[in-house]
Write an enzyme that holds these catalytic residues in place. Structure first.
Site, mmCIF file in Angstrom:
data_model
loop_
_atom_site.group_PDB
_atom_site.id
_atom_site.type_symbol
_atom_site.label_atom_id
_atom_site.label_comp_id
_atom_site.label_asym_id
_atom_site.label_seq_id
_atom_site.Cartn_x
_atom_site.Cartn_y
_atom_site.Cartn_z
ATOM 1 N N SER A 1 0.856 -1.187 0.000
ATOM 2 C CA SER A 1 0.000 0.000 0.000
ATOM 3 C C SER A 1 0.893 1.239 0.000
ATOM 4 C CB SER A 1 -0.870 -0.020 1.265
ATOM 5 O OG SER A 1 -1.466 1.232 1.512
ATOM 6 N N TYR B 1 -3.803 -0.521 9.978
ATOM 7 C CA TYR B 1 -3.574 -0.717 8.540
ATOM 8 C C TYR B 1 -2.163 -0.262 8.177
ATOM 9 C CZ TYR B 1 -4.569 -0.737 3.501
ATOM 10 O OH TYR B 1 -4.546 -0.989 2.142
ATOM 11 N N LYS C 1 0.740 -2.710 6.749
ATOM 12 C CA LYS C 1 1.295 -2.560 5.390
ATOM 13 C C LYS C 1 2.757 -2.140 5.436
ATOM 14 C CE LYS C 1 -2.445 -3.690 3.064
ATOM 15 N NZ LYS C 1 -2.499 -4.895 2.214
HETATM 16 P P1 NAP Z 1 -11.770 -5.103 -1.145
HETATM 17 O O1 NAP Z 1 -12.562 -4.851 -2.375
HETATM 18 O O2 NAP Z 1 -12.310 -4.733 0.181
HETATM 19 O O3 NAP Z 1 -11.297 -6.621 -1.152
HETATM 20 C C1 NAP Z 1 -10.648 -7.201 -0.061
HETATM 21 C C2 NAP Z 1 -10.574 -8.682 -0.284
HETATM 22 O O4 NAP Z 1 -9.994 -9.315 0.880
HETATM 23 C C3 NAP Z 1 -11.954 -9.290 -0.471
HETATM 24 O O5 NAP Z 1 -11.874 -10.343 -1.392
HETATM 25 C C4 NAP Z 1 -12.241 -9.830 0.925
HETATM 26 O O6 NAP Z 1 -13.183 -10.864 0.953
HETATM 27 C C5 NAP Z 1 -10.869 -10.351 1.284
HETATM 28 N N1 NAP Z 1 -10.798 -10.618 2.720
HETATM 29 C C6 NAP Z 1 -10.927 -9.740 3.724
HETATM 30 N N2 NAP Z 1 -10.869 -10.379 4.912
HETATM 31 C C7 NAP Z 1 -10.690 -11.693 4.636
HETATM 32 C C8 NAP Z 1 -10.577 -12.869 5.439
HETATM 33 N N3 NAP Z 1 -10.655 -12.830 6.765
HETATM 34 N N4 NAP Z 1 -10.410 -14.063 4.811
HETATM 35 C C9 NAP Z 1 -10.363 -14.134 3.470
HETATM 36 N N5 NAP Z 1 -10.470 -13.054 2.655
HETATM 37 C C10 NAP Z 1 -10.643 -11.848 3.237
HETATM 38 O O7 NAP Z 1 -10.411 -4.297 -1.231
HETATM 39 P P2 NAP Z 1 -9.304 -4.129 -2.353
HETATM 40 O O8 NAP Z 1 -9.107 -2.704 -2.515
HETATM 41 O O9 NAP Z 1 -9.557 -4.985 -3.532
HETATM 42 O O10 NAP Z 1 -8.073 -4.670 -1.496
HETATM 43 C C11 NAP Z 1 -7.240 -5.725 -1.904
HETATM 44 C C12 NAP Z 1 -5.868 -5.504 -1.294
HETATM 45 O O11 NAP Z 1 -5.305 -4.316 -1.833
HETATM 46 C C13 NAP Z 1 -5.900 -5.313 0.224
HETATM 47 O O12 NAP Z 1 -4.785 -5.942 0.803
HETATM 48 C C14 NAP Z 1 -5.785 -3.805 0.367
HETATM 49 O O13 NAP Z 1 -5.234 -3.426 1.581
HETATM 50 C C15 NAP Z 1 -4.882 -3.479 -0.800
HETATM 51 N N6 NAP Z 1 -4.897 -2.095 -1.233
HETATM 52 C C16 NAP Z 1 -6.002 -1.543 -1.807
HETATM 53 C C17 NAP Z 1 -5.940 -0.227 -2.250
HETATM 54 C C18 NAP Z 1 -7.093 0.463 -2.931
HETATM 55 O O14 NAP Z 1 -6.971 1.624 -3.281
HETATM 56 N N7 NAP Z 1 -8.202 -0.186 -3.170
HETATM 57 C C19 NAP Z 1 -4.785 0.519 -2.085
HETATM 58 C C20 NAP Z 1 -3.690 -0.081 -1.483
HETATM 59 C C21 NAP Z 1 -3.751 -1.379 -1.079
HETATM 60 P P3 NAP Z 1 -14.739 -10.519 1.243
HETATM 61 O O15 NAP Z 1 -15.280 -9.910 0.007
HETATM 62 O O16 NAP Z 1 -15.312 -11.842 1.570
HETATM 63 O O17 NAP Z 1 -14.756 -9.560 2.406
#
Ligand code: NAP
Length: 254
Positions: free
Chosen positions: A146, A159, A163
């Protein structure tokens, strides 16, 4: 002369956590488009991802696992390896975020985030790497870091800790496993349109502040992250170890 750069993932199997939505889904689809079969692991149904992956002619296996629970990790890797075959690429994508002022932040919100974003990543990587080492197979591990791997942020103490810890863990695992044929790297996404950022995008002030700082002038679309994962998973990245690659519309360059 053969082409020295190879991006094809044909014949590889990738385990992607949190592949049902957001960045995990986009990464799974990009890896499949490059030729990999996909195991999607997570709590929720993965029908949409399965449809997209199989439409690309690749196999898709869904394994249910709650990564907040340590007991889920070994059965997940066992099921993936038995049903799909040995895992060549692990993408540690699943992650959560909790928001509150540091003065009010609870132990429950600390533990929940650290367990999924850092502890599960380490022990899942360990379980997959043990098999790669035992079977003398090369492998790739890609952690989803992140901007908070580099910066402090506000109102997200667990968080940021998770990260930032993940960037360090990526480097440690690269140091330990590079000589064993396992490349461990991370991708640091900037601000992407997913569930994770819904609260930020819904807050007009924060949304405007964030957009004003992104040189590309827009939020990232999940599909814009997949290429970095394909690169790190491919032979083109054979000498890349311990890197944390920003894909951020220029955010960190600002
Ligand atoms: P998201 O849409 O909220 O997706 C998160 C994913 O993690 C979902 O598939 C969720 O499953 C899964 N998850 C959460 N808790 C879990 C658990 N206990 N067991 C198994 N799976 C679990 O968010 P995203 O933005 O795609 O995030 C994906 C990654 O990218 C994360 O690590 C996040 O920190 C990172 N990230 C995102 C951004 C951004 O701008 N979006 C920026 C930097 C980093 P469910 O749907 O079942 O909850």
């Amino acid at each position: 002369m053969t082409n020295p750069v190879h991006f094809s993932l044909a014949g590889r199997r990738a385990l992607v956590t949190g592949a049902n939505t957001g960045l995990g889904q986009a990464i799974a689809i990009a890896l499949a488009a490059a030729g990999a079969d996909i195991v999607g692991a997570g709590r929720s149904a993965m029908a949409e991802t399965e449809t997209a992956v199989t439409a690309l002619g690749r196999r898709f296996l869904a394994v249910t696992a709650d990564l907040a629970r340590m007991e889920a990790i070994e059965p997940l890797v066992e099921a993936a390896s038995t049903e799909a075959g040995p895992i060549d690429i692990l993408v540690n994508n699943a992650g959560i975020i909790r928001r509150a002022d540091a003065l009010d932040f609870t132990e429950a919100d600390w533990d929940a985030v650290m367990n999924v974003n850092l502890k599960a990543v380490f022990f899942l990587s360990q379980a997959v790497a043990r098999r790669m080492v035992a079977e003398r197979r090369r492998g790739r591990i890609i952690n989803i870091a992140s901007m908070l791997s580099f910066q402090g942020g506000i109102r997200i103490p667990s968080y940021t800790a998770s990260k930032s810890g993940l960037a360090g863990l990526t480097r440690l695992l690269a140091c330990e496993w590079a000589a064993r044929g396992i490349n461990v790297n991370a991708i640091a996404p900037g601000y992407f349109v997913t569930n994770n950022t819904a609260a930020l995008r819904a807050d007009p002030e924060r949304n405007a502040q964030i957009l004003a700082r992104i040189p590309a002038g827009k939020w990232g679309e999940p599909s814009e992250l997949g290429g970095a994962a394909v690169f790190l998973a491919s032979d083109a990245a054979s000498y890349v170890h311990g890197a944390v690659l920003p894909v951020d519309g220029g955010w960190l360059a600002r």
